[in-house]
Design a protein around this motif. Structure first.
Motif, PDB file in Angstrom:
ATOM      1  N   LEU A  40       0.833  -1.212   0.000  1.00  0.00           N
ATOM      2  CA  LEU A  40       0.000   0.000   0.000  1.00  0.00           C
ATOM      3  C   LEU A  40       0.866   1.261   0.000  1.00  0.00           C
ATOM      4  N   PRO A  41       0.296   2.362  -0.492  1.00  0.00           N
ATOM      5  CA  PRO A  41       1.034   3.629  -0.415  1.00  0.00           C
ATOM      6  C   PRO A  41       1.398   3.937   1.054  1.00  0.00           C
ATOM      7  N   GLU A  42       2.485   4.582   1.236  1.00  0.00           N
ATOM      8  CA  GLU A  42       3.016   4.865   2.577  1.00  0.00           C
ATOM      9  C   GLU A  42       1.964   5.485   3.488  1.00  0.00           C
ATOM     10  N   ASP A  43       1.142   6.384   2.946  1.00  0.00           N
ATOM     11  CA  ASP A  43       0.183   7.079   3.827  1.00  0.00           C
ATOM     12  C   ASP A  43      -1.058   6.240   4.136  1.00  0.00           C
ATOM     13  N   GLN A  44      -1.118   5.038   3.599  1.00  0.00           N
ATOM     14  CA  GLN A  44      -2.271   4.192   3.898  1.00  0.00           C
ATOM     15  C   GLN A  44      -1.910   2.946   4.701  1.00  0.00           C
TER      16      GLN A  44
END
Lengths: 379, 379, 379, 379
Positions: C74-78
């Motif tokens: 997942l993207p880092e912010d998720q």
């Protein structure tokens, strides 16, 4: 050798709850020697009880006339100097009156009499005779109550602005709902108890305590009582709004239908600089509350307590004392007063406290019966 | 008229903390009359103290020899029947021994002696003389301790599987860190106190209580003591692992450096059917814990309590009694024993309890000195 | 808008007692958002539980491999930034290890692992990975425990000379006496729980607390455990003598056969200038005892408390907080650490505390099995 | 996946004491998701606070008109379903009214409004709109209050004959004696607080609780209030005599000048078969008193408690919960009501409770101003 003070007792025999409280208290500080009395209206029972106490049967009397006559015929160093009156309420007045008139010092249970009128008569006689007269508001003898009184007097909590005293018991619940039982209980019989049951028996303690610890006088009261049944002539529960001078207000709450409560007598006093709380069933803890400071718990026997409190404690901190010790302090106060040690002047409740208690009882009932209106305590 | 039992007292004079505890207790139930004794090693002080108690100066004796000689010369109905020994620990043995040998009943403070050997000697003499000998483990007289004992005996909490007794005080902290003070305190002087300070003075209470309430005997102990300073010859803190028969285990914790504690003596007993807890500083509350039931709080004077407990309470519920009342119950037990009322057999701690206490003290110190090893209590 | 920290949870599903404790704590301060996890070993149950929490079913994973793979994609912010491990003891190690190795921050229940060896391995990995790792010694988050720690650190009670920590429960009594039950309880199964039941489950809390509040390290221990039945492989009760550096001594007492006790965890610390006491079941009261001063009762939220304590209280005095709030403070500490706010360094228990707990468990059992001998905590 | 209920909040921003109480409560059971609101009258402060909560800034509105317009324009599954009103008292009415009129469910702090008239208007609108409306008498959510209510309803203490509720605080003492301070406190400003300070703020809690736990309605009241200073327009202390139907009597005592008290809210209910007591500062203890039985202490989480009580407890016995958990139970009750689960009908206080509270406030002040006379609650 200085002799002990000779003490006689009226009532307090086999069926009495409080007899032992007075005897233990009297013996506590080596000041009194119980020498005789009338322990029961039936002379044979009285004699038998005297035997149990290992007393000389010659000083177990048939009636008060005999007691007074015989004791007054004894040499000064042998005669009873003080007599404790532990009989049912309606006998307090005639007995205390006769004792006073014949020059005896008296210790009398509360309520002092069954009417305010009677109390006033006792007061007048005592002032003439100048004898010692103690009224056993037992709870005022607790060391932490003494501490509370001293701290309030010293301004520790500032100006008193709120007083709340509770005296809740549950014992009458056990009989009040049964018509037979409630009609055969002496506490509920106006002939024997006076005009009030709950306020007379325990409300007076609460009232006395409110005035004792604050050093203030209640000026006006408004009462709402509860009788529960129409055929019950005596209050068994009541709440009394109180106002002191200076607009400090408060409430006295008394009940004998607080089912399950034993002897839940508690005192809460709040001033503009702090508050103090105490509970009779845990008498060795006094709670001091100050804004923005930790709660403090004061316990008996510590050097930081007042002299008046410390005089009432016999052992170092951590050795719990109880109600016998509280009554013991009152008896000690009477002993010192008899020996004319003026510094003990505040150490026992006096006839005037009993008189004020009778006034409170009558006015409380009156306020209720007039429809819960304010009544001035001075009239 | 049956006379009161004549009681003499050794020690307990002006500087004594416990003198008043014994006197009030003795007077509590109209069973004893204090007639004399030796209140101080200095005869003048002793006389002065006797005067304070309003005693006949002829019965304030110079020494124990004189007391024994003079009392024994009195008519049977006037002589001292029992003598209370309240002197410092090292005097318990010689005094109690002389009294026993001369046929007196004895009440003795704890620890009974300064060595187990001495205690055994007293035990042997007493068994020959067949006199009454009470040891004042004061706390066993509390009504709720009696209730606890009865309930455990009746199986209320089932088979005991865990015992935890704490006795924490803080008073020695005030002097232990100052070399001068600790070398001049009699409690820390083995000559006067025996081999142990903390365990001797309060650990013995905890040990006695553990055996008293459970009715079981500790079989093995392992102790770790604390002396804090190398030049301090006496323990001032200690934890003792204990094992009863039946693998029930537990711990006795005693300290005099639990700074700020007053007299924090508490008892926790857990069985396979429930648990019981009690705290000396709030002695009128006994906590009964059962699985899946509300916590129960038992208080003195209720009809549902054991007869043994109720005998120790004088007033209805809600009237707190304290340590004087607890000691009063022990004195009453001795009085009944003297009058040969066998049913009171369990109502006071006996010489054998004191003997076992001495064994506990010696074995605890021994366990610690041998490197914290298990020691059997039977050897 | 700064996003909340994404939190995953392992275990804590339908049958879990502690799941809700962690979830409420995580949600308390608007710092965490629970995004998924594995709530049960059975995926269907896990999904069902996730639905109850209104979670996205895509993030309810079948196993830890899947969780790690998917989350890391997942993207880092998720992605999950921290994972809480609430599974049975024996799963703590493999799960925490895998999480650490894959760069996740971890919050783990205690006992950290089932052996000291495992704990050391986790410790080594964490030091390499430099992730945040919290161990939920829940009780350290209480405001009054924080206050206790600060006061001791500030010298308020002087040099610590006595430590006494109790953790008594009664729940095992209900099953220990039944052979069937005791053989089918996971807490009494070494495969699932490690080598100790009582010491492992609650003794570690007591040990951790002793070191946490004093800031001192236990140097030596001597333990006596109780197993009650020979076929029971796990201790269910134990007393541990402890010695800190500086000869300060003490005792840790833990039991699961203290019948009727619920969660009776109490801490008593005595120094040469005062003492402090606290009880988990009444967590909002901290008792400060000083010689010759009234007992002080400190309650949360007052300005006179330490900053560290006040950070842990959300409302003004008189609004009682409980165990959820204590755990909430620990989660908040972890959140702050994740955000690299160094000042919160002391605000949550760390992997090293868990490691030390495992050492304590192993050495306690070892001391007992060797015949109750002293064992050094450093070896 | 069933979504969480979308919750908006009015007030409760940076300076608010109760904001966090509502947020934690809302998050506790995975039922609500806070999506936005108006946290402060200054939009910038409101936005900043929203950021702290990690909320979408688009849903932090400038005013209520905007909130209603925007939220109503959102798809049904995204819009706020319920709005909590935590603003100062005088804003409760206009905001709740507007929300109701626009079909929102509402949770509102107490006192519901500033006048009884306003409360009646809200009541009428709600009855038409048939929305859910909770009033946060926070303390009714405590598990032991729920237990008390169930036990009384089940006849456990028989017919109620005495009710005594105390709510004492001391915080106003700190400013009431300073003319400047008392004139600049919003609680003492009738424009912002309504006609009563003490009765309005805490007396209502006491009144609501008296009716909630007994299930009875107060029929008549007589009040004596205290203002202390003539220039102070608001009561800061008061005692209210109360009479229920069936002649059961009682008293409500409230004060903000009980110096040193924090949040001392206690409830005592006595029936003809027993009594029940509870104190808010120790909310996990419910005391049951029965004649001639040990006092029982009921604690949360036990199987013997009512289902209603158990639903409000999250962990096994011994894990103390507090005021956040109490409020959490109320929010959970509202959530269940919104989902139309009729069995939760009694699980949160309703608009009618708030209405009755307003009636109590107005009649109490009226009784006092008319000279402490009885006033019927029905008129």
């Amino acid at each position: 050798m200085m002799a002990k003070i000779k003490l006689g007792i009226l009532g307090g025999g086999e069926d009495s709850l409080i007899g032992i409280l007075h005897r233990v208290a009297a013996n506590m500080f080596d000041q009194f020697e119980i020498v005789g009395g009338i322990f029961d209206q039936h002379h044979d029972k009285s004699l038998k009880f005297g035997e149990k106490l290992k007393l000389d049967e010659k000083r177990i009397y048939k009636n008060l006339d005999e007691l007074i006559a015989k004791e007054n015929s004894l040499p000064e160093d042998q005669k009873m100097q003080v007599v404790s009156v532990l009989t049912p309420n309606f006998l307090h007045f005639p007995m205390a009156k006769q004792l006073l008139e014949n020059g005896f010092n008296v210790i009398c249970e509360k309520p002092l009499t069954t009417t305010y009128e009677e109390a006033k008569i006792l007061n007048e006689i005592q002032q003439k005779k100048n004898t010692i007269f103690g009224v056993t508001y037992t709870y005022t003898g607790y060391p932490m109550i003494r501490q509370m009184k001293t701290m309030i007097a010293n301004g520790e909590i500032g100006k008193v602005q709120k007083v709340d005293v509770q005296y809740y018991q549950g014992w009458i619940n056990q009989l009040i709902h049964d018509k037979e039982k409630r009609s055969s209980t002496w506490r509920l019989d106006p002939e024997k108890s006076g005009i009030s049951c709950c306020i007379g028996d325990i409300g007076t303690h609460a009232f006395n305590m409110a005035e004792y610890v604050t050093g203030m006088k209640v000026e006006n009261i408004l009462a709402d009582l509860n009788y529960l049944y129409e055929d019950n002539p005596m209050d068994i529960d009541g709440t009394v709004l109180i106002r002191f001078t200076d607009k400090a207000k408060g409430v006295i709450r008394a009940s004998q239908i607080a089912t399950g409560e034993e002897n839940s007598f508690s005192v809460q006093i709040y001033g503009d600089k702090g508050g103090l709380k105490w509970q009779q069933e845990n008498p060795n803890y006094l709670y001091l509350m100050k804004e923005d400071q930790p709660l403090q718990v004061l316990k008996p026997g510590h050097g930081f307590l007042s002299e008046f409190s410390l005089e009432g404690t016999k052992l170092p901190p951590g050795h719990p004392e109880g109600i016998f010790d509280s009554m013991g302090n009152i008896y000690y106060g009477v002993a010192m007063a008899i020996k004319d040690q003026s510094k003990y002047d505040g150490a026992y409740p006096k006839l005037n406290d009993g008189l004020r208690g009778m006034s409170f009882i009558e006015k409380t009932v009156s306020s209720h019966k007039q429809g819960n209106v304010w009544i001035n305590m001075k009239e």
